[in-house]
Design an enzyme around this catalytic site. Structure first.
Site, short mmCIF file in Angstrom:
data_model
loop_
_atom_site.label_atom_id
_atom_site.label_comp_id
_atom_site.label_asym_id
_atom_site.label_seq_id
_atom_site.Cartn_x
_atom_site.Cartn_y
_atom_site.Cartn_z
N LYS A 116 -25.59 -23.94 -19.89
CA LYS A 116 -25.80 -23.63 -21.30
C LYS A 116 -24.90 -24.51 -22.17
O LYS A 116 -23.67 -24.53 -21.99
CB LYS A 116 -25.49 -22.15 -21.54
CG LYS A 116 -25.87 -21.61 -22.90
CD LYS A 116 -25.66 -20.09 -22.90
CE LYS A 116 -26.19 -19.42 -24.15
NZ LYS A 116 -26.04 -17.94 -24.04
N CYS A 158 -31.07 -19.59 -24.13
CA CYS A 158 -30.79 -18.66 -25.22
C CYS A 158 -30.30 -19.34 -26.49
O CYS A 158 -31.10 -19.90 -27.23
CB CYS A 158 -29.80 -17.59 -24.75
SG CYS A 158 -29.79 -16.12 -25.82
N GLU A 179 -32.36 -14.86 -18.71
CA GLU A 179 -30.94 -15.19 -18.68
C GLU A 179 -30.17 -14.09 -17.95
O GLU A 179 -30.42 -12.90 -18.14
CB GLU A 179 -30.43 -15.32 -20.13
CG GLU A 179 -28.97 -15.72 -20.23
CD GLU A 179 -28.49 -15.87 -21.67
OE1 GLU A 179 -27.48 -16.56 -21.88
OE2 GLU A 179 -29.12 -15.31 -22.59
#
Length: 290
Positions: free
Chosen positions: A127, A169, A48
């Site tokens: 995301k 994440c 990331e």
């Protein structure tokens, strides 16, 4: 059962340390990607925010414009660097994530780009779940102060191998996202992520194992290396879990590249031994993939 993974594949997770110099970060990533490919990796994953420091203060100044696609080199040097890395390495490249600015909406995103071995863009994942946490005395972080959320489950069909899912994440904390991808036939769930030194020791490995156990697929988590001089301290410990939720390989906190050989037999044997796919009670609870 149809083969989820059409033939064995070697996966590499590149645990990078990235600093303030974007050009250096891109050159460093290229070096590590080519090294992983030289050792036989056919799918290579970066962490990331691999092209910049991680943090809300950095997102606007490092953000690049990706739309309309393909962007120019001036709009997105990282897009073109990733495309070139994939073509040069002749591998599928999950390009970690980069900060993105949509110039039409003026919104920022945390965005992952996946490229083919020919350097063609295959998928874009913004995301979905933003990292907004407040653990008193430990860490407070609010991505939503700067970033906007994406709105899709991202599944990429790699013709030789099968389907993988890409998420970023904090997305791993939402099992529904993983289950939808697994039920749609993915053999692996891939998460570039930057857990920190508070949540990392508690939940990083546990989340990887949980998603693997729930869905009986491979799960890969790729972290930045830890830099204690940076404002955000990544946990590191990039790892791959097999469909039985065993950790196949795990890095420590420093820069490293770890490899795992994935094969369909492990998925098949796991699902035969613990046949949850035929035991789910959609008469009692709904199928989240519908």
């Amino acid at each position: 059962m149809t083969d989820l993974l059409r033939k064995p594949v070697k996966l590499a997770l590149v645990q990078l340390a990235s600093g303030a110099d974007k050009n250096h970060n891109l050159a460093h990533a290229r070096e590590k990607v080519l090294s992983a490919a030289s050792k036989g990796a056919q799918i290579i994953v970066l962490p990331e925010c691999f092209n910049s420091p991680y943090g809300c203060d950095y997102f606007p100044s490092y953000a690049e414009t990706l739309l309309p696609s393909p962007p120019t080199k001036e709009q997105s040097p990282s897009f073109h660097a990733l495309s070139a890395m994939a073509a040069e390495s002749k591998a599928y490249l999950v390009g970690g994530s980069i900060p993105e600015l949509d110039t039409e909406t003026k919104k920022y995103y945390n965005t992952s780009l996946t490229f083919s071995p020919e350097g063609k863009l295959l998928a874009t994942h913004r995301k979905v779940h933003l990292f907004d946490i407040d653990i008193p005395g430990k860490i407070t972080f609010k991505e939503s102060e700067v970033l906007s959320p994406g709105n899709q489950v991202t599944i990429v069909d790699l013709p030789e191998y099968g389907k993988i899912a890409i998420a970023i994440c904090y997305d791993i904390r939402f099992p529904e996202l993983a289950m939808i991808a697994a039920r749609k036939g993915c053999f692996a769930l891939i998460y570039p992520g930057a857990f920190n030194t508070t949540t990392g020791p508690l939940h990083w490995k546990l989340q990887g194992q949980a998603r693997a156990m729930d869905n009986q697929v491979y799960v890969a988590l790729c972290s930045p290396a830890r830099d204690m001089s940076a404002s955000y301290h990544a946990w590191g410990h990039s790892l791959v879990c097999d469909p039985m939720a065993a950790v196949m390989v795990e890095a420590e906190e420093a820069e490293d590249t770890v490899f795992a050989d994935l094969e369909n037999t492990k998925i098949v044997d796991t699902r035969k031994g613990i046949p949850i796919y035929g035991q789910r009670r959609f008469d009692v609870y709904s199928d989240v993939s519908k």
